[in-house]
Design an enzyme around this catalytic site. Sequence first.
Site, PDB file in Angstrom:
ATOM      1  N   ASP A 477      49.731  43.983  42.302  1.00  0.00           N
ATOM      2  CA  ASP A 477      49.097  43.047  42.532  1.00  0.00           C
ATOM      3  C   ASP A 477      49.775  41.695  41.902  1.00  0.00           C
ATOM      4  OD1 ASP A 477      46.678  41.329  43.312  1.00  0.00           O
ATOM      5  OD2 ASP A 477      46.599  40.922  41.152  1.00  0.00           O
ATOM      6  N   GLU A 530      52.427  43.405  46.576  1.00  0.00           N
ATOM      7  CA  GLU A 530      51.701  42.103  47.270  1.00  0.00           C
ATOM      8  C   GLU A 530      52.644  40.944  46.830  1.00  0.00           C
ATOM      9  OE1 GLU A 530      48.005  39.210  46.869  1.00  0.00           O
ATOM     10  OE2 GLU A 530      48.776  40.130  45.165  1.00  0.00           O
TER      11      GLU A 530
END
Length: 808
Positions: A477, A530
């Site tokens: 993330d 990401e």
Amino acid sequence: MTPRPPSSGSKKTKKSKKKDPGKKKAGKKVTEKAAKTPEAAKSPETPERLEMPERLETPEAPAPPPSPPVEATAETAVLLPSPALDASDRERLLAGTHHDPHSVLGAHPLPGGVAFRVLRPYAKSVTIVAGELRADLHDDGDGFFSGALPLRGAPEYRLVIAYEEQVQETEDAYRLLPALGDLDLHLIGEGRHEELWRALGAEPMTHQGVTGTRFTVWAPNARGVRVIGGFNFWDGTAYPMRSLGATGVWELFVPGVGEGELYKFEITRPDGSKTQRADPMARRTEVPPHTSSIVHGSHHEWEDGEWLARRAQVPAHEGPLSIYEVHLASWRPGLTYRQLAEQLPAYVRDLGFTHVELMPVAEHPFGGSWGYQVTGFYAPTARLGTPDDFKYLVDALHRAGIGVLMDWVPAHFPRDDWALAEFDGRPLYEHADPLRAAHPDWGTLEFDFGRREVRNFLVANAVYWCEEFHIDGLRVDAVASMLYLDYSREAGQWTPNEHGGRENLDAVAFLQEMNATVYRRVPGVVTIAEESTAWDGVTRATHHTGPGGFGGLGFGLKWNMGWMHDSLGYVQHDPVHRKHHHHEMTFSMVYAYSENYVLPISHDEVVHGKRSLVSKMPGDWWQQRATERAYLAFMWSHPGKQLLFMGQEFAQGAEWSEAHGPDWWLLDPAYGAEADHRGVRDLVRDLNTVYRDTPALWQRDTHPSGFEWLVGDAAEDNVFAFVRYDAEGAPLLSVSNFSPVVRHDYRIGVPESVPAWQETLNTDALRYGGTDVHHPAPLKPDPQPWHGRAASIRVTLPPLATVWLRPA
């Protein structure tokens, strides 16, 4: 809380009248029953190292009074006063600031005998027991008990501790050697311990023949550390830990403590104040909002050997990868890990997805963060069960043929005062520079990626999830926030790197180390970034230097945020205006092979006022569903892997909420529009079925030879057509019509090597909720040149639909 003497879990004895321990004087006799027979003298209850007591011939030793009557013969030993406890040691032990309590407490040789010292607040008396030998120690006040015995060596002994109401018998933690080896300490000091969870935290074990739990914690700035928990009534006075050299690691093996015990670390900060902290390495936690760590030992027996053996056969970017993103706590609210294991694998397998991606499962205090503000990096959230329960779910998914990806959050952590923030009184896990530490968007703290121990904590954590929980991939993330020093910061709020640039060189090195370590240790695992910028080489090998002078970050795949943003922007426009945004659907092919991509329609796109996927589409209810169906088929045929968030597979109209999850009632046969939602779900199932059976749709996702535009400039028509090829050159033709009108006899130039094309999927099929404009018969090319090709076909394009054709 004010600790009290043990009320449970102790060995009880009958009450007996005893003198006040504080009134005992030097010279008190202790007895050891003499063996009645030679065989009895060899009883295993007598420690081998224990010598029979002998009187010490020293002037200071007081003459013993006459021995009381005993059975048969008896030998007596004199309990001598032990050396006085240094005032500094006493003060530091009571204050919780002693770095080496084992040098003071426990058993220590002295000329002519062995001295014993015990720290047990609230105890009435403490007795040393070694085989048949029993010796009551002197009460020195403040919970200290001591005495010396005329022994030739330190025995293996136990403590009998009398409190107000009962007696506890236990091993003495301070007679034991460190339960952490020199190699572990060396690797921790180097920041290279790839199995850090085996060295730090709470580890149930047998040490020197004693059963208990080893507690270890990294706190280099602490003046002292004590372990507290239910086993000592949250009073750590009697449980100070020892510092193991310059590594900053503190250790204590606590006998008798086993699985299921609650614990924390009480840390004395550099300024003398105290803080109680959850274990950063805890493998199990209490259910939030409670914050204690729990001693854990895994007992799950894996049954996914067949899955693990075959997952490394094909690299992720060369195989089919169709991902169903799930928030476990809200997929079916109220289900535990084990209950999810009975439902989730069957549902995902029925829909044909190859993998699930779980939003963060690591422990987090605030459910509204969806798991993205982690406090327990090594513990699956206790909201749904135990760590073994989570393993059971992963095992069940694997046995159903479904891979498990997991969101992993190494970028930042929350400021909770019982977790990582200023863990030992100073910045430790976070950067010492406040400008570098504070995350500007989320009110959290960023990790100090330049500190080797912090990098080790995170790299080992990535390995931990893959090895201990058999996770098949980590979606990392917020990578962009890690890579740039000026991320979400204005001028003057950040400091350039040593070269004057804005790249966070420490974060780059960390990501490279993490990826290299995971891929080396765990075959078949994939890491996914990401990352929303144009950083060069996210999925390039770490040893290959790019034009910017950096080696690749080493990820296996990267989320294509540009494709997501552009394509969603296009379909949200009214069809009459789409011709002005045609390039938003074609631009992705300009950079499609710069990285290995995943096409994500994730939870981030269906929350916070962004509307659900079907609700983004313009027009009436029929047009909205038709556009979503056409868009999904376009997505499934576009180069890159696919990710779809739960609820979008059946055209949920409302945004997702972690409070109630997907609107499953839309699929209730009693609901009037159930067929509309079931039709979209049936399409997703068929998309996955055809996708998995058609290598052209995934085998060359990362190679230009796997894609060819046929119609890329038909802006006025809102039409897109391209061919996908597998490694053998077998094609699949995808044609999308994003206008709400039927286009009859639409001519498309096609490869002349294919004698006929057969429709294999049509999103306008009646069973999906469409108008059923289709081609039941094969389409044969005409020799008429079109779109720069020698042959062409005439096809009737359904409204707001995508059609797939392959060689008949």
